[in-house]
Design an enzyme around this catalytic site. Structure first.
Site, PDB file in Angstrom:
ATOM      1  N   GLY A   1       1.263 -37.838 -35.574  1.00 42.37           N
ATOM      2  CA  GLY A   1       1.850 -38.183 -36.877  1.00 42.37           C
ATOM      3  C   GLY A   1       2.659 -39.465 -36.837  1.00 42.37           C
ATOM      4  O   GLY A   1       2.893 -40.047 -35.779  1.00 42.37           O
TER       5      GLY A   1
ATOM      6  N   LYS B   1       7.502 -49.919 -40.074  1.00 40.51           N
ATOM      7  CA  LYS B   1       7.275 -49.391 -38.730  1.00 40.51           C
ATOM      8  C   LYS B   1       8.534 -49.631 -37.920  1.00 40.51           C
ATOM      9  O   LYS B   1       8.994 -50.769 -37.808  1.00 40.51           O
ATOM     10  CB  LYS B   1       6.065 -50.075 -38.074  1.00 40.51           C
ATOM     11  CG  LYS B   1       5.737 -49.526 -36.685  1.00 40.51           C
ATOM     12  CD  LYS B   1       4.381 -50.007 -36.206  1.00 40.51           C
ATOM     13  CE  LYS B   1       4.098 -49.523 -34.791  1.00 40.51           C
ATOM     14  NZ  LYS B   1       2.774 -49.973 -34.324  1.00 40.51           N
TER      15      LYS B   1
ATOM     16  N   ASP C   1      12.385 -42.125 -30.581  1.00 43.20           N
ATOM     17  CA  ASP C   1      13.593 -42.466 -31.332  1.00 43.20           C
ATOM     18  C   ASP C   1      13.287 -43.050 -32.709  1.00 43.20           C
ATOM     19  O   ASP C   1      14.192 -43.441 -33.435  1.00 43.20           O
ATOM     20  CB  ASP C   1      14.444 -43.462 -30.526  1.00 43.20           C
ATOM     21  CG  ASP C   1      13.656 -44.710 -30.134  1.00 43.20           C
ATOM     22  OD1 ASP C   1      12.528 -44.890 -30.645  1.00 43.20           O
ATOM     23  OD2 ASP C   1      14.164 -45.504 -29.319  1.00 43.20           O
TER      24      ASP C   1
ATOM     25  N   ASP D   1      -6.249 -41.547 -32.956  1.00 46.25           N
ATOM     26  CA  ASP D   1      -5.162 -41.679 -33.937  1.00 46.25           C
ATOM     27  C   ASP D   1      -4.873 -43.142 -34.248  1.00 46.25           C
ATOM     28  O   ASP D   1      -4.077 -43.438 -35.133  1.00 46.25           O
ATOM     29  CB  ASP D   1      -3.894 -40.975 -33.436  1.00 46.25           C
ATOM     30  CG  ASP D   1      -3.493 -41.408 -32.032  1.00 46.25           C
ATOM     31  OD1 ASP D   1      -4.291 -41.223 -31.102  1.00 46.25           O
ATOM     32  OD2 ASP D   1      -2.392 -41.954 -31.869  1.00 46.25           O
TER      33      ASP D   1
ATOM     34  N   ASP E   1      -2.722 -50.469 -35.401  1.00 48.19           N
ATOM     35  CA  ASP E   1      -1.767 -50.120 -34.337  1.00 48.19           C
ATOM     36  C   ASP E   1      -1.875 -51.051 -33.135  1.00 48.19           C
ATOM     37  O   ASP E   1      -2.474 -50.728 -32.106  1.00 48.19           O
ATOM     38  CB  ASP E   1      -1.918 -48.653 -33.898  1.00 48.19           C
ATOM     39  CG  ASP E   1      -1.148 -47.723 -34.826  1.00 48.19           C
ATOM     40  OD1 ASP E   1      -0.693 -48.186 -35.889  1.00 48.19           O
ATOM     41  OD2 ASP E   1      -1.008 -46.535 -34.492  1.00 48.19           O
TER      42      ASP E   1
END
Ligand code: AMP
Ligand code: MG
Length: 463
Positions: free
Chosen positions: A65, A87, A99, A226, A236
């Site tokens: 996720g 992001k 974190d 993902d 990504d």
């Protein structure tokens, strides 16, 4: 809700990404820094983080996720709505052990590479901005935090589908598929089996995308399911790299010990990832045979696209018997001589079909001069066979073989300065990479071979 970033300062803005959403870049920085930082949620925005799962390094990883990504909402544009996502804007329900932050280093890398890929004509999510802060973030060492705003029509991933499949939740799986078809693939609604058609189209796009990566020597580094966009965009950016000294087995991600995501493996892994998506879609498609058929388009599309792109890179207009052998021999030479991938193709356009006069700059990239000469003569012969015209071919080749790519050492030099609050190099590098095919005499050194210190650079999953 995003977590406020203490004392944010602007690091970079992409004017072309800003214009895409109808924003004025200067005004955005002047008046919207708090929004870009995640410190103010725009009116009417309803932030959310999305759940997904995925296969990481070939192994089912379960739920992942948006652990540090938060969607602000979407903005209407000429090409349809574009979603904006922070992001690194802090903890989300999916942060797991993380974190929720991103470090300045990886944020600059994602920003520059998104915009560079776009300029290369390769499908990708975009990056609007990087905002930094002195807030410390613990990685291998203590670094500082940054927030990237990225943009895409959607950030839905293969793993978004896998998530509901592995949960046996066919209802939500169907809602997701219908949403994706309705919004991003409306033409497929009228197909006899829209879900099979979706799989086939995503498989095609993925095959084409990876062929494009190969053609510029781009290595993603973490092709987990993902990280695979349902739109077939590059998504990504982490430990990516551009091929320098050619080695088909090159692994750009220091964390990838086994080389699952090496340059040579990317095409196969792309197919493997489509297979993982296919498996998740079987309940909707309703037939294993039809699923398999949709998946089977991968190799054909990949092969045809690579072939087309390589012909263009060599300035060849026709497809002839023997071209495969010429290409194989070329890659063999590149590999044996560790020749620089980008410089090789760029300089190749200087070769003349009727004489060796233009060979020198290219020849300089090879230790095995005799091997090079033998290949270059075959190449010349091949050019003459289709009556290739030097000037026209050179212009066409320079339009597909970039002069400037985001070499690791260039990114690192910009990061080093940015870590000392000098953001000028990020800006300069962005402007160079926005015109990768143009000769930019004042920026010639950005096209140079990496310096010796670059050999020691390592990029890992840590971001
Ligand atoms: P990646 O390998 O960067 O694509 O990330 C894999 C998963 O780890 C995704 O679910 C990310 O959201 C999550 N993740 C990565 N870094 C962090 C972080 N610093 N905090 C929370 N989640 C993270
Ligand atoms: Mg990811």
């Amino acid at each position: 809700m995003p977590t406020p970033l203490p004392a944010p300062y602007p690091v970079a803005i992409s004017a072309s990404a800003a214009r895409l959403i109808g924003a004025d870049p200067a005004a955005l920085v002047a008046d919207g820094l708090d929004v870009l930082a995640g410190n103010r949620v725009p009116d009417r925005a309803e932030p959310l983080s999305a759940v997904y799962s995925g296969h990481q390094f070939g192994v089912w990883a379960g739920q992942l996720g948006d652990g540090r990504a938060i969607l602000l909402g979407d903005v209407p544009t000429d090409t349809g709505p574009i979603e904006l996502q922070w992001k690194g804007a802090g903890l989300t329900p999916y942060s797991r052990m993380g974190d929720g932050r991103a470090v300045l280093r990886s944020s600059i890398r994602e920003f520059l590479c998104s915009e560079a890929m776009h300029a290369l004509g390769i499908p990708t999510t975009r990056a609007l901005s990087v905002v930094g802060s002195d807030q410390g973030v613990i990685r291998e060492t203590i670094e500082t935090a940054a927030v990237v705003v990225r943009m895409a029509p959607t950030f839905v991933r293969f793993g978004s589908f896998e998530h509901w499949f592995y949960r046996n939740d066919e209802t939500r799986l169907r809602i997701l598929a219908d949403y994706v078809i309705e919004r991003f693939y409306p033409d497929l609604r009228n197909e006899e089996n829209p879900y099979a058609a979706l799989l086939e189209e995503v498989t095609r796009r993925t095959a084409r995308l990876i062929a494009q990566w190969q053609s510029v020597g781009f290595m993603h580094g973490v092709m987990n399911t993902d990280n695979m966009s349902i739109l077939g965009q590059t998504l990504d950016y982490g430990p990516f790299g551009f091929m320098e000294a050619f080695n088909a087995q090159h692994i750009c991600n220091h964390t990838d010990q086994g080389g699952r995501y090496s340059y040579a493996m990317q095409p196969q892994i792309g197919h493997w990832n489509c297979y993982a998506l296919a498996q998740a879609l079987v309940p909707l498609i309703g037939s294993v045979e039809q699923t398999q058929e949709a998946l089977d388009v991968y190799q054909g599309v990949f092969g045809a696209t690579v072939d087309e792109l390589l012909h263009a890179k060599l300035g060849l207009q026709e497809n002839r018997d023997g071209d495969r052998a010429l290409l194989d021999e070329m890659f063999g030479l590149l590999q044996a001589n560790h020749a620089d991938f980008t410089l090789f193709f760029r300089r190749l356009s200087g070769v003349r079909s009727g004489s060796t006069d233009g060979d020198e700059p290219l020849r300089d990239l090879f230790i095995d001069r005799a091997g090079f000469d033998a290949w270059a003569n075959k190449y010349r012969e091949r050019l003459r066979a289709e009556n290739s015209v030097d000037a026209a071919r050179q212009a066409a080749m320079n339009g597909v073989n970039p002069k400037y790519v985001l070499r690791n050492y260039l990114a690192q030099a910009a990061i080093d300065k940015a870590q000392h609050k000098d953001f000028s190099e990020v800006e300069r590098l962005l402007s160079v990479l926005e015109r990768p095919f143009d000769e930019q005499p004042e920026h010639e050194h950005y096209a140079a071979l990496p310096p010796d210190w670059a050999a020691g650079l390592e990029v890992s999953c840590s971001s």
